[in-house]
Design a protein around this motif. Structure first.
Motif, PDB file in Angstrom:
ATOM      1  N   PHE A 132       0.836  -1.056   0.035  1.00 20.18           N
ATOM      2  CA  PHE A 132       0.000   0.003   0.093  1.00 20.18           C
ATOM      3  C   PHE A 132       0.790   1.381   0.031  1.00 20.18           C
ATOM      4  N   ALA A 133       1.942   1.167   0.834  1.00 21.91           N
ATOM      5  CA  ALA A 133       2.964   2.341   0.895  1.00 21.91           C
ATOM      6  C   ALA A 133       3.561   2.608  -0.963  1.00 21.91           C
ATOM      7  N   THR A 134       3.804   1.515  -1.283  1.00 25.00           N
ATOM      8  CA  THR A 134       4.402   1.633  -2.633  1.00 25.00           C
ATOM      9  C   THR A 134       3.329   2.169  -3.635  1.00 25.00           C
ATOM     10  N   MET A 135       2.061   1.777  -3.443  1.00 24.36           N
ATOM     11  CA  MET A 135       1.060   2.335  -4.324  1.00 24.36           C
ATOM     12  C   MET A 135       0.767   3.834  -3.942  1.00 24.36           C
ATOM     13  N   ALA A 136       0.785   4.185  -2.630  1.00 23.30           N
ATOM     14  CA  ALA A 136       0.335   5.569  -2.321  1.00 23.30           C
ATOM     15  C   ALA A 136       1.609   6.496  -2.645  1.00 23.30           C
ATOM     16  N   GLU A 137       2.621   6.039  -2.751  1.00 17.75           N
ATOM     17  CA  GLU A 137       3.883   6.933  -3.350  1.00 17.75           C
ATOM     18  C   GLU A 137       3.500   7.498  -4.623  1.00 17.75           C
ATOM     19  N   GLU A 138       3.052   6.629  -5.536  1.00 19.95           N
ATOM     20  CA  GLU A 138       3.007   6.768  -6.926  1.00 19.95           C
ATOM     21  C   GLU A 138       1.323   7.223  -7.406  1.00 19.95           C
ATOM     22  N   TRP A 139       0.626   6.931  -6.685  1.00 23.28           N
ATOM     23  CA  TRP A 139      -0.844   7.256  -6.738  1.00 23.28           C
ATOM     24  C   TRP A 139      -1.475   8.378  -5.774  1.00 23.28           C
ATOM     25  N   GLY A 140      -0.633   8.544  -4.755  1.00 18.07           N
ATOM     26  CA  GLY A 140      -1.376   9.513  -3.746  1.00 18.07           C
ATOM     27  C   GLY A 140      -2.439   9.046  -3.194  1.00 18.07           C
ATOM     28  N   LEU A 141      -2.977  10.205  -2.491  1.00 20.06           N
ATOM     29  CA  LEU A 141      -4.225   9.974  -1.739  1.00 20.06           C
ATOM     30  C   LEU A 141      -5.473   9.552  -2.417  1.00 20.06           C
ATOM     31  N   VAL A 142      -5.418  10.128  -3.670  1.00 23.70           N
ATOM     32  CA  VAL A 142      -6.564   9.800  -4.614  1.00 23.70           C
ATOM     33  C   VAL A 142      -6.426   8.160  -5.040  1.00 23.70           C
ATOM     34  N   GLY A 143      -5.311   7.757  -4.996  1.00 23.83           N
ATOM     35  CA  GLY A 143      -5.381   6.356  -5.413  1.00 23.83           C
ATOM     36  C   GLY A 143      -5.712   5.394  -4.215  1.00 23.83           C
ATOM     37  N   GLY A 144      -5.047   5.943  -3.111  1.00 27.75           N
ATOM     38  CA  GLY A 144      -5.501   5.281  -1.903  1.00 27.75           C
ATOM     39  C   GLY A 144      -7.019   5.186  -1.499  1.00 27.75           C
ATOM     40  N   VAL A 145      -7.591   6.200  -1.626  1.00 27.02           N
ATOM     41  CA  VAL A 145      -8.956   6.454  -1.087  1.00 27.02           C
ATOM     42  C   VAL A 145      -9.839   5.490  -2.361  1.00 27.02           C
ATOM     43  N   LEU A 146      -9.495   5.639  -3.531  1.00 26.21           N
ATOM     44  CA  LEU A 146     -10.092   4.706  -4.404  1.00 26.21           C
ATOM     45  C   LEU A 146     -10.082   3.172  -4.148  1.00 26.21           C
ATOM     46  N   LEU A 147      -8.941   2.774  -3.644  1.00 23.74           N
ATOM     47  CA  LEU A 147      -8.547   1.344  -3.352  1.00 23.74           C
ATOM     48  C   LEU A 147      -9.510   1.091  -2.253  1.00 23.74           C
ATOM     49  N   ILE A 148      -9.170   1.832  -0.955  1.00 24.16           N
ATOM     50  CA  ILE A 148      -9.958   1.701   0.277  1.00 24.16           C
ATOM     51  C   ILE A 148     -11.660   1.567  -0.186  1.00 24.16           C
ATOM     52  N   THR A 149     -12.005   2.522  -0.935  1.00 25.41           N
ATOM     53  CA  THR A 149     -13.269   2.471  -1.354  1.00 25.41           C
ATOM     54  C   THR A 149     -13.961   1.229  -2.066  1.00 25.41           C
TER      55      THR A 149
END
Length: 378
Positions: free
Chosen positions: A274-291
């Motif tokens: 998730f940290a690898t993903m969040a670094e490249e996709w940011g808060l937007v990517g993290g929120v979409l994945l959690i959603t």
């Protein structure tokens, strides 16, 4: 009216009925999560399918097809299998303790020659099925008596202790969460859970000093104060926070992560993906994945709400909770909100065990959902 019924029974137009009856919204959601996971693993390898994305994609396809196959199995099969499967897996856990294969300092696997299996993974859904079957067989008038508590507590306690001996704290927590969820949904008095929580709080210092291994105690201490050893045992959490924070709102861009590509982030393709993903996709990517995960768990809970019969309701609730705790514990872990216990992010982290368990749970949920829809239709 007759023509409409024929269309419902045999499919929509040229689409065969078995395909038309699949929960396509859930399948598309799984494909979206799994596909995004492959993109993250592709980036974690520096823009290469090897060594993680290609293997993960093959495993995902196999286990997703297996989940679809499981969804076609009648619920009575799982009802009859629940207690025997629990007994077999418990014996396997005992065999792991006696003659299990050691890897990475942990004794968690049975070496069958052609394959290594981790019985503790099978116990996550098995404990849910077994306790649901126990409470289905229990007369309704007995649910608030002691006879409804101690057999279930013993069924839950035995595998948890065996898994702790491996040692595998994360898996033990997952098994406990699934089992307690079934016990709660079965209708046990709230005072038992409150009393259990108080007893756990009292026993926690003793467990910390006498039951946990040194590395597990260090993880708890680092969780409480990560900065006490930023280059040692606190390195994982510190680098994970740096990677997540550096992504900002929109991220650094695909293939532009530095923490993972420069090997500052350990286990960036497994526990800390998730940290690898969040670094490249940011808060937007993290929120979409959690959603997406929230929608998946919401669907599982909805399956339980619509189910008819105690076994179906308890199984659906327990399995949905198992998926929820997979996601919640991993996210809390990589954000420094919980100790590092080795729980991967399902369908995203590299590895087959978590995929197998989660997609197996989803397959059983789809089987319950199919029977729900068949009951409503007829």
């Amino acid at each position: 009216m007759k023509r409409i019924n024929q269309t419902t029974s045999h499919g929509l137009g040229f689409v065969p009925a078995p395909l038309a009856q699949l929960p396509w919204r859930v399948l598309f959601l799984l494909l979206a999560i799994g596909g995004f996971g492959l993109v993250v693993l592709f980036s974690a390898a520096g823009g290469s399918l090897q060594p993680w994305a290609s293997r993960q994609g093959i495993a995902f396809a196999i286990f997703l097809l297996a989940a679809i196959g499981i969804s076609r199995i009648r619920l009575n099969f799982w009802r009859d299998l629940a207690l025997p499967a629990y007994a077999v897996i418990t014996i396997m856990l005992i065999l792991v303790e006696l003659a299990g294969a050691v890897r990475g300092g942990s004794q968690r696997w049975l070496d069958l020659g052609f394959i290594r299996v981790q019985p503790s993974e099978f116990m996550k859904p098995a404990i849910v099925l077994a306790l649901a079957r126990f409470y289905e067989l229990l007369p309704a008038g007995e649910i608030r008596r002691f006879g409804a508590v101690w057999p279930a507590a013993a069924m839950l306690g035995v595998p948890v202790v065996l898994v702790m001996l491996q040692p595998d704290l994360g898996t033990a927590l997952m098994i406990t969460a699934g089992g307690l969820t079934v016990m709660f949904l079965a209708g046990l008095p709230i005072r038992l859970f409150v009393g259990g929580a108080l007893a756990l709080a009292i026993a926690a210092p003793l467990a910390f000093n006498f039951l946990l291994h040194d590395y597990q105690r260090n993880r708890v201490l680092i969780f409480l104060n990560p900065e006490s050893d930023p280059l040692g045992t606190g390195y994982h959490i510190s680098q994970s926070k740096i990677a997540i924070g550096s992504g900002g709102i929109f991220g650094k861009g695909f293939l532009n992560g530095t923490q993972s590509h420069l090997d500052y982030l350990p286990e960036g393709h497994t526990d800390f993906v998730f940290a690898t993903m969040a670094e490249e996709w940011g808060l937007v990517g993290g929120v979409l994945l959690i959603t997406a995960f929230i929608l998946l768990v919401r669907w599982g809970v909805g399956v339980g709400v619509r189910a008819e019969g105690r076994f179906s309701k308890l199984v659906a609730g327990g399995l949905a909770t198992t998926i929820f705790f997979y996601v919640a514990i991993n996210l809390m872990m990589v954000m420094g909100l919980a100790p590092v216990v080795g729980i991967p992010l399902p369908l995203v982290s590299y590895g087959g065990s978590a995929q197998m368990t989660v997609l197996g749970c989803i397959g059983i949920l789809m089987a319950i959902d199919r029977e729900n829809r068949e009951r409503v239709r007829f």
